[in-house]
Design a protein around this motif. Structure first.
Motif, PDB file in Angstrom:
ATOM      1  N   SER A   1      -7.097  10.858   0.971  1.00 20.73           N
ATOM      2  CA  SER A   1      -5.801  10.411   0.453  1.00 20.73           C
ATOM      3  C   SER A   1      -4.660  10.784   1.393  1.00 20.73           C
ATOM      4  O   SER A   1      -4.852  11.514   2.374  1.00 20.73           O
ATOM      5  N   PHE A   2      -3.488  10.280   1.069  1.00 23.39           N
ATOM      6  CA  PHE A   2      -2.255  10.590   1.799  1.00 23.39           C
ATOM      7  C   PHE A   2      -1.347  11.380   0.878  1.00 23.39           C
ATOM      8  O   PHE A   2      -1.110  10.992  -0.264  1.00 23.39           O
ATOM      9  N   LEU A   3      -0.842  12.507   1.368  1.00 24.14           N
ATOM     10  CA  LEU A   3       0.039  13.369   0.586  1.00 24.14           C
ATOM     11  C   LEU A   3       1.485  12.951   0.799  1.00 24.14           C
ATOM     12  O   LEU A   3       2.081  13.225   1.846  1.00 24.14           O
ATOM     13  N   LYS A   4       2.041  12.297  -0.193  1.00 25.11           N
ATOM     14  CA  LYS A   4       3.390  11.761  -0.097  1.00 25.11           C
ATOM     15  C   LYS A   4       4.376  12.723  -0.760  1.00 25.11           C
ATOM     16  O   LYS A   4       4.642  12.652  -1.960  1.00 25.11           O
ATOM     17  N   HIS A   5       4.883  13.631   0.032  1.00 25.85           N
ATOM     18  CA  HIS A   5       5.894  14.583  -0.442  1.00 25.85           C
ATOM     19  C   HIS A   5       6.695  15.059   0.758  1.00 25.85           C
ATOM     20  O   HIS A   5       6.128  15.399   1.802  1.00 25.85           O
TER      21      HIS A   5
ATOM     22  N   GLY B   1       0.813  -1.209   0.000  1.00 26.13           N
ATOM     23  CA  GLY B   1       0.000   0.000   0.000  1.00 26.13           C
ATOM     24  C   GLY B   1       0.844   1.255   0.000  1.00 26.13           C
ATOM     25  O   GLY B   1       0.564   2.223  -0.722  1.00 26.13           O
ATOM     26  N   TRP B   2       1.899   1.252   0.825  1.00 21.54           N
ATOM     27  CA  TRP B   2       2.796   2.406   0.895  1.00 21.54           C
ATOM     28  C   TRP B   2       3.472   2.658  -0.447  1.00 21.54           C
ATOM     29  O   TRP B   2       3.579   3.796  -0.906  1.00 21.54           O
ATOM     30  N   GLU B   3       3.933   1.592  -1.082  1.00 24.29           N
ATOM     31  CA  GLU B   3       4.604   1.723  -2.379  1.00 24.29           C
ATOM     32  C   GLU B   3       3.644   2.210  -3.462  1.00 24.29           C
ATOM     33  O   GLU B   3       4.065   2.856  -4.428  1.00 24.29           O
ATOM     34  N   ARG B   4       2.384   1.905  -3.307  1.00 25.66           N
ATOM     35  CA  ARG B   4       1.395   2.315  -4.315  1.00 25.66           C
ATOM     36  C   ARG B   4       0.996   3.784  -4.203  1.00 25.66           C
ATOM     37  O   ARG B   4       0.375   4.324  -5.123  1.00 25.66           O
ATOM     38  N   ILE B   5       1.304   4.407  -3.092  1.00 23.72           N
ATOM     39  CA  ILE B   5       0.995   5.835  -2.963  1.00 23.72           C
ATOM     40  C   ILE B   5       1.939   6.599  -3.880  1.00 23.72           C
ATOM     41  O   ILE B   5       3.158   6.565  -3.698  1.00 23.72           O
TER      42      ILE B   5
ATOM     43  N   VAL C   1       9.982   3.128   3.984  1.00 22.40           N
ATOM     44  CA  VAL C   1       9.466   4.271   4.738  1.00 22.40           C
ATOM     45  C   VAL C   1      10.584   5.239   5.118  1.00 22.40           C
ATOM     46  O   VAL C   1      10.480   6.458   4.911  1.00 22.40           O
ATOM     47  N   MET C   2      11.680   4.712   5.649  1.00 22.88           N
ATOM     48  CA  MET C   2      12.764   5.578   6.103  1.00 22.88           C
ATOM     49  C   MET C   2      13.514   6.209   4.930  1.00 22.88           C
ATOM     50  O   MET C   2      14.128   7.269   5.071  1.00 22.88           O
ATOM     51  N   ARG C   3      13.446   5.584   3.772  1.00 28.82           N
ATOM     52  CA  ARG C   3      14.010   6.208   2.581  1.00 28.82           C
ATOM     53  C   ARG C   3      13.214   7.470   2.229  1.00 28.82           C
ATOM     54  O   ARG C   3      13.787   8.484   1.834  1.00 28.82           O
ATOM     55  N   PHE C   4      11.893   7.395   2.372  1.00 26.82           N
ATOM     56  CA  PHE C   4      11.064   8.581   2.128  1.00 26.82           C
ATOM     57  C   PHE C   4      11.404   9.692   3.118  1.00 26.82           C
ATOM     58  O   PHE C   4      11.559  10.853   2.743  1.00 26.82           O
ATOM     59  N   PHE C   5      11.532   9.340   4.403  1.00 30.34           N
ATOM     60  CA  PHE C   5      11.826  10.332   5.429  1.00 30.34           C
ATOM     61  C   PHE C   5      13.309  10.744   5.457  1.00 30.34           C
ATOM     62  O   PHE C   5      13.695  11.601   6.246  1.00 30.34           O
TER      63      PHE C   5
END
Length: 373
Positions: A247-251, A25-29, A329-333
């Motif tokens: 939705s979730f804002l992934k930025h 799910g996280w990867e699909r965002i 997740v930690m790669r995003f952060f």
């Protein structure tokens, strides 16, 4: 004994499937791609409910004041929720010093039939809000200078009813880094669950929703007397009515930063508040997931005493599947170095989950100098 082994390893399998589902799910965002030029007709009300935040509120206001935007119109409502320290005076002085006509300090003078809780302060502020969208945050939060710009660009494109944006713990000590690693996972699970259409958790530290939809779903009615849930219960209500518009804002520019707990006591009180609502979800699958995770963690500990190697297998299995999820997740952060703490963090996490899960539903706790149950 054979039944216990079957149950323990079945829970490991179920837990692994669950975490892998969240990973997918996280990867699909999709990572939101901003455009440099766009026209916005949206207006915003940033609501900051505060109680005894004299040590943090100046940094919070400073980070809001310094927002760089494509000129979206916004106002800021700081709601003083019966602070017993200098928070209100600091806010008032800050507004006057910088001549911020679009910043207002509101005071909670009554509880409108509600307990003295954060939900009452937010509801009070929304009654005074003028913006098309409400942006909830906390008095101990800061953000980068393109936070509002990113949210505005996202909503201008998608016009969703509710948006959950990322929250991260600032961490200096090892204890705080343990929390930051765990909390990043919780934030990502919340985003992934929204993407999978089974929303479970979010954080009011960075939550955006239409002002109109708040009234449409009845605000916090039905759970107004619970100390926690000013974020999750509202999420569930809006999603039930508008499943395609949450939705979730992934930025990375949309991230809000908040302080981790500096002591074990603070962590205990915070998590007891969070867990206290576990049996009040209308969506029973959330309670079932929480109960299953609790039983799995308990099974790991028991198995380590019954059969050390079998318990170790459960622990390693848990660690591996969580690493697969958390590395993304930690790669995003941009905090991948925190993954080195995972093996030690697992032991800490299992023990405190078991203890807090028990205490949260059997004892009272203190939040902002208020004793609650």
């Amino acid at each position: 004994m054979t039944v216990f082994y079957v149950v323990a390893f079945s829970l490991l399998f179920a837990y692994a499937i669950l975490i892998i589902a969240y990973w997918v799910g996280w990867e699909r965002i999709p990572y939101f791609k901003k455009t440099s030029a766009y026209e916005s007709d949206l207006t915003y009300t940033i609501i900051v409910p505060v109680r005894n935040e004299e040590d943090n509120i100046t940094a919070c206001l400073e980070s809001i004041r310094k927002q760089r935007t494509n000129s979206p119109k916004f106002e800021v409502l700081i709601v003083n929720d019966h602070s017993t320290d200098a928070t209100a005076a600091i806010v008032s002085d800050y507004i006057q010093k910088h001549k911020l006509t679009h910043f207002r300090l509101l005071h909670m003078t009554d509880d409108r039939g509600l307990r003295k809780l954060k939900k009452a302060a937010i509801t009070y502020a929304i009654e005074h809000a003028k913006g098309t969208y409400i942006l909830l945050t906390d008095g101990d939060c800061t953000r980068g200078e393109y936070w509002l710009n990113t949210i505005d660009a996202y909503l201008t494109r998608y016009r969703h009813k509710m948006v959950y944006a990322p929250v991260a713990f600032t961490a200096n000590t090892l204890f705080e880094r343990f929390q930051a690693l765990e909390f990043a996972g919780l934030v990502a699970i919340g985003g992934a669950a929204i993407q999978l259409r089974y929303p479970n958790m979010c954080s009011a530290a960075n939550l955006i929703f239409e002002r109109q939809v708040f009234h449409e779903v009845g605000g916090y009615s039905g759970n107004e007397y619970l100390a926690s849930g000013d974020d999750e219960f509202l999420l569930h209500k809006v999603h039930k009515l508008y499943p395609d518009a949450v939705s979730f804002l992934k930025h990375i520019d949309a991230v809000v930063h908040t302080t981790a707990n500096s002591t074990l006591h603070q962590l205990s009180e915070q998590r007891k508040r969070w867990v206290s609502k576990s049996f009040h979800y209308a969506n029973r699958y959330i309670t079932a997931i929480l109960a299953g995770a609790y039983l799995f963690n308990a099974g790991v500990v028991i198995m380590l005493f019954v059969n050390f190697y079998a318990g170790l297998f459960l622990l390693i299995g848990k660690t591996v599947v969580e690493f697969l999820f958390l590395q993304s997740v930690m790669r995003f952060f941009r905090k991948t170095e925190y993954l080195l703490l995972l093996p030690v963090a697992e032991i800490f996490h299992i023990l405190y989950v078991l203890i807090i899960g028990l205490l949260a539903n059997t004892t009272s706790y203190t939040w902002k100098e208020r004793t609650l149950k």
